[in-house]
Write an enzyme that holds these catalytic residues in place. Structure first.
Site, mmCIF file in Angstrom:
data_model
loop_
_atom_site.group_PDB
_atom_site.id
_atom_site.type_symbol
_atom_site.label_atom_id
_atom_site.label_comp_id
_atom_site.label_asym_id
_atom_site.label_seq_id
_atom_site.Cartn_x
_atom_site.Cartn_y
_atom_site.Cartn_z
ATOM 1 N N LYS A 151 -11.476 -10.879 -8.508
ATOM 2 C CA LYS A 151 -10.045 -10.702 -8.299
ATOM 3 C C LYS A 151 -9.512 -9.517 -9.104
ATOM 4 O O LYS A 151 -8.824 -8.654 -8.577
ATOM 5 C CB LYS A 151 -9.294 -11.970 -8.696
ATOM 6 N N LYS A 180 0.828 -1.208 0.000
ATOM 7 C CA LYS A 180 0.000 0.000 0.000
ATOM 8 C C LYS A 180 0.860 1.255 0.000
ATOM 9 O O LYS A 180 0.499 2.259 -0.621
ATOM 10 C CB LYS A 180 -0.974 -0.011 1.167
ATOM 11 N N LYS A 194 -10.163 -15.858 -10.084
ATOM 12 C CA LYS A 194 -11.338 -15.834 -9.226
ATOM 13 C C LYS A 194 -12.252 -14.680 -9.563
ATOM 14 O O LYS A 194 -11.798 -13.627 -9.988
ATOM 15 C CB LYS A 194 -10.852 -15.621 -7.784
#
Ligand code: TRP
Length: 331
Positions: free
Chosen positions: A197, A111, A194
């Site tokens: 995702k 992040k 997925k």
């Protein structure tokens, strides 16, 4: 009875992947454990400090979890920021959380790279806030995905450290919850991976999505040129469409398209049309329930209040005792 805690970040609407993953697990857990499910609105500020519509995002999560079957009479469903005790325990844990270990956390590093102009203290101490969420109810189990395992490890570290530093056995060390083979993996519509995702628009089918939009998305799902020979193995995008079909359609329908594929007679257009209709049939009652719950402000307010009250009973007790253990006394 063992206690389970799970936090949900208020990001985006629920899709089929969430439904067959987290939601199904929550619904099962609420029958067997003392469950605390909360909406992690404090955490969301670490990446979105000035949200467009914080209340709306929280409401959406609350609505969708209630509509899909979280029962506020069975589980304690609350909003993180309704518990000032969490903030207090977070402060106490931060006194014994070290810069070095926080800086080494993978999600922090990711992040920090993504938002170089907002590497704030909340981001750094995300793991101690999450630890506070969990140990404030003395949880034993936390249902977490792979991406949260390191945070859970930190939670154990903070719990253990508190116990050692203040010479107590106050906080249990929580472990990851796993229902084992229960999880069905729901693939996305973009041919790989997925559902949910990739952030790509067309990858996920949302529970509250209207039929027209669902049809459009599914008709656009990735396919290939068709099987080259009878009984050819399926490429991933085709395998994915079949996986979805297995979840929402009848066995008969699945068998029919398997047969069509294996005899090289498959028309992907027909397969997708059928899949779209069956997905719509599956999601329609959920969408209707979501709309119904969203319109019932009175019910939402009652649920939020009840959740906060139940959660505060448990959290106030923990924080009071933690303060005493550390040595705070009133005059
Ligand atoms: N970090 C979790 C996530 O990103 C959300 C979360 C916050 C959480 N506090 C928690 C999960 C406590 C489990 C327990 O998904």
């Amino acid at each position: 009875m063992e206690t389970v805690v799970s936090g949900i970040r208020p990001t985006g609407n629920l899709h089929l992947g969430n439904y067959f993953g987290a939601i199904k697990n929550f619904i099962r857990m609420q029958e067997e454990y003392n469950c605390f499910f909360f909406i992690a609105d404090y955490h969301s500020l670490t990446t979105h400090p000035t949200p467009q519509d914080l209340h709306g995002n929280v409401k959406q999560v609350l609505v969708e979890y209630l509509a899909t079957g979280i029962d506020p009479e069975k589980a304690t469903l609350y909003i993180q920021s309704d518990l000032p005790e969490t903030a207090e325990l977070y402060l106490l844990l931060n006194m014994n959380a070290y810069m070095g270990e926080l800086e080494r956390v993978t999600t922090f590093k990711e992040k920090a790279r993504k938002q170089p102009n907002n590497v704030n203290a909340g981001l750094l101490t995300y793991p101690s806030l999450m630890a506070a969420d969990i140990i404030i109810h003395k949880a034993n189990k936390v249902p977490v995905g792979k991406d949260q395992e390191q945070h859970l490890e930190m939670t154990r570290t903070f719990a253990r450290r508190f116990n050692r530093m203040y010479n107590t056995e106050f906080f249990p060390e929580p472990s990851a919850f796993n229902f084992g083979d229960n999880l069905i993996k729901i693939p996305g519509l973009d041919g790989s991976g997925k559902m949910g995702k990739s952030e790509g628009e067309g990858n996920a089918v949302f529970l509250a999505e209207d039929p027209k939009s669902i049809r459009k998305k599914i008709m656009r799902a990735v396919t290939d040129a068709g099987p080259a020979e009878p009984n050819a193995p399926k490429a991933e995008p085709i395998e994915n469409l079949f996986s979805l079909l297995k979840v929402v359609s009848t066995q008969e329908t699945v068998d029919y398209f398997e047969e069509q594929y294996n005899t090289c007679n498959i028309r992907y257009g027909d397969l997708k049309k059928q899949l779209a209709e069956d997905v719509i049939q599956f999601t329609t009652p959920l969408r209707e329930r979501i709309l119904e719950v969203a319109a019932n402000e009175q019910y939402l307010s009652k649920v939020a209040k009840m959740g906060a009250e139940k959660a505060r009973e448990s959290s106030a007790k923990t924080v009071k005792e933690a303060r005493e253990i550390i040595g705070f006394r009133s005059f």
